[in-house]
Design a protein around this motif. Structure first.
Motif, short mmCIF file in Angstrom:
data_model
loop_
_atom_site.label_atom_id
_atom_site.label_comp_id
_atom_site.label_asym_id
_atom_site.label_seq_id
_atom_site.Cartn_x
_atom_site.Cartn_y
_atom_site.Cartn_z
N UNK A 191 7.62 7.02 -17.76
CA UNK A 191 7.61 5.89 -18.70
C UNK A 191 6.69 6.17 -19.89
N UNK A 192 6.00 7.29 -19.86
CA UNK A 192 5.19 7.80 -20.96
C UNK A 192 5.16 9.31 -20.81
N UNK A 193 4.70 10.03 -21.84
CA UNK A 193 4.52 11.48 -21.69
C UNK A 193 3.37 11.72 -20.70
N UNK A 194 3.64 12.48 -19.65
CA UNK A 194 2.62 12.68 -18.62
C UNK A 194 2.43 14.17 -18.34
N UNK A 195 1.29 14.48 -17.72
CA UNK A 195 1.04 15.78 -17.12
C UNK A 195 1.12 15.60 -15.61
N UNK A 196 1.83 16.50 -14.96
CA UNK A 196 1.99 16.45 -13.51
C UNK A 196 1.18 17.60 -12.90
N UNK A 225 0.82 -1.22 0.00
CA UNK A 225 0.00 0.00 0.00
C UNK A 225 0.85 1.26 0.00
N UNK A 226 2.14 1.14 0.35
CA UNK A 226 2.99 2.33 0.39
C UNK A 226 3.84 2.40 -0.88
N UNK A 227 4.23 3.60 -1.23
CA UNK A 227 5.06 3.82 -2.40
C UNK A 227 6.47 4.22 -1.95
N UNK A 228 7.46 3.70 -2.68
CA UNK A 228 8.85 4.02 -2.37
C UNK A 228 9.71 3.67 -3.58
N UNK A 229 11.03 3.75 -3.44
CA UNK A 229 11.92 3.44 -4.55
C UNK A 229 11.61 2.04 -5.10
N UNK A 230 11.48 1.95 -6.41
CA UNK A 230 11.13 0.69 -7.06
C UNK A 230 9.66 0.58 -7.40
N UNK A 231 8.82 1.40 -6.78
CA UNK A 231 7.39 1.36 -7.11
C UNK A 231 7.17 1.85 -8.54
N UNK A 232 6.34 1.11 -9.27
CA UNK A 232 5.94 1.52 -10.61
C UNK A 232 4.51 2.05 -10.51
N UNK A 233 4.33 3.31 -10.85
CA UNK A 233 3.00 3.94 -10.79
C UNK A 233 2.24 3.56 -12.04
N UNK A 234 1.05 3.00 -11.88
CA UNK A 234 0.27 2.47 -13.01
C UNK A 234 -0.99 3.31 -13.24
N UNK A 235 -1.48 3.21 -14.47
CA UNK A 235 -2.67 3.95 -14.86
C UNK A 235 -3.92 3.11 -14.64
N UNK A 236 -5.07 3.74 -14.87
CA UNK A 236 -6.34 3.02 -14.77
C UNK A 236 -6.50 1.99 -15.88
N UNK A 237 -5.59 2.00 -16.87
CA UNK A 237 -5.55 0.94 -17.89
C UNK A 237 -4.44 -0.05 -17.59
N UNK A 274 -1.30 0.44 -17.32
CA UNK A 274 -0.03 0.67 -18.02
C UNK A 274 0.98 1.32 -17.07
N UNK A 275 2.26 0.92 -17.16
CA UNK A 275 3.29 1.58 -16.35
C UNK A 275 3.40 3.06 -16.76
N UNK A 276 3.39 3.95 -15.78
CA UNK A 276 3.34 5.39 -16.05
C UNK A 276 4.63 6.09 -15.64
N UNK A 277 5.04 5.85 -14.42
CA UNK A 277 6.30 6.39 -13.89
C UNK A 277 6.88 5.35 -12.94
N UNK A 278 8.21 5.43 -12.74
CA UNK A 278 8.85 4.56 -11.75
C UNK A 278 9.62 5.43 -10.77
#
Length: 213
Positions: A182-187, A72-84, A86-90
């Motif tokens: 890992x893709x073009x994103x808006x922050x 449930x926690x995010x840290x180094x190595x976590x891959x942030x995924x989209x609602x589809x 898909x890997x979004x950021x690491x």
């Protein structure tokens, strides 16, 4: 918690932006670029949303990210995924060690429940996001796109009973989290203005956004 320092040097960055407490950051991040969020004074919370820059209906998903990483926690190595899914950021570096994606962002309504009815008039992260969306129609993001977020640097432990608590912050001055797109994103980041949040140390402070190619 995983502590992993970065090898990137701020003097080699292509962009640097100081975001004051209560202000927002809304900008593209290209695939392959690395973004560092730097907690300048410590115990600040950076409430952040990510969108696929090519189609904002695809966005960061807490449920897909938690399910795929089994944590449930995010840290180094976590891959942030989209609602589809898909890997979004690491997350490629992290000197704080743990970040929340369960607690959601503060809103005027939730502040009345969490703190006091008289706190309703106080500035909240959802206000910052709504202002950012209104001032940047070129990105095509609307209020209906505001869903799951990450509370970088925020400490929201899960209790043994399965509940959530908002605890004192675990970040400190100079700690940072870094992630590669890992893709073009808006922050879209709200630098939390909430004076009543123990995660903020009851003293909201600036953060810095640093980008490398």
């Amino acid at each position: 918690m995983t502590i992993l320092e970065s090898q990137l040097l701020p003097e080699n960055a292509v962009e640097r932006h100081i975001i004051g407490a209560g202000d927002y950051y809304f900008a593209p991040l290209k695939k392959g670029q690395t973004l560092r969020i730097l907690d300048l004074e410590g115990n600040q919370a950076a409430d952040t949303l990510f969108f696929n820059a090519a189609d904002v209906s695809e966005r960061y998903s807490a449920t897909d990210t938690i399910r795929e990483q089994g944590n449930v926690y995010l840290t180094a190595g976590s891959v942030l995924r989209t609602n589809l899914n898909n890997p979004m950021l690491e997350i490629t570096a992290d000197t704080c060690g743990r970040h929340d994606t369960l607690g959601g962002a503060c809103a005027t309504e939730s502040n009345t429940v969490r703190y006091d009815l008289e706190k309703r008039c106080m500035h909240a992260c959802r206000d910052s996001w709504m202002l950012a969306v209104a001032e940047h129609p070129e990105f095509g993001v609307t209020k209906r796109d505001i869903t799951h977020n990450i509370n970088f640097f925020m400490n929201v432990p899960v209790t043994s009973e399965g509940g959530l608590t908002f605890a004192d912050g675990i970040s400190g001055a100079g700690k940072y989290v870094e992630m590669k797109a890992l893709m073009d994103v808006l922050v879209l980041m709200s630098n939390c203005p909430q004076l009543n949040n123990p995660c903020n140390g009851y003293n909201p402070t600036p953060v810095e956004m640093i980008i490398w190619d």
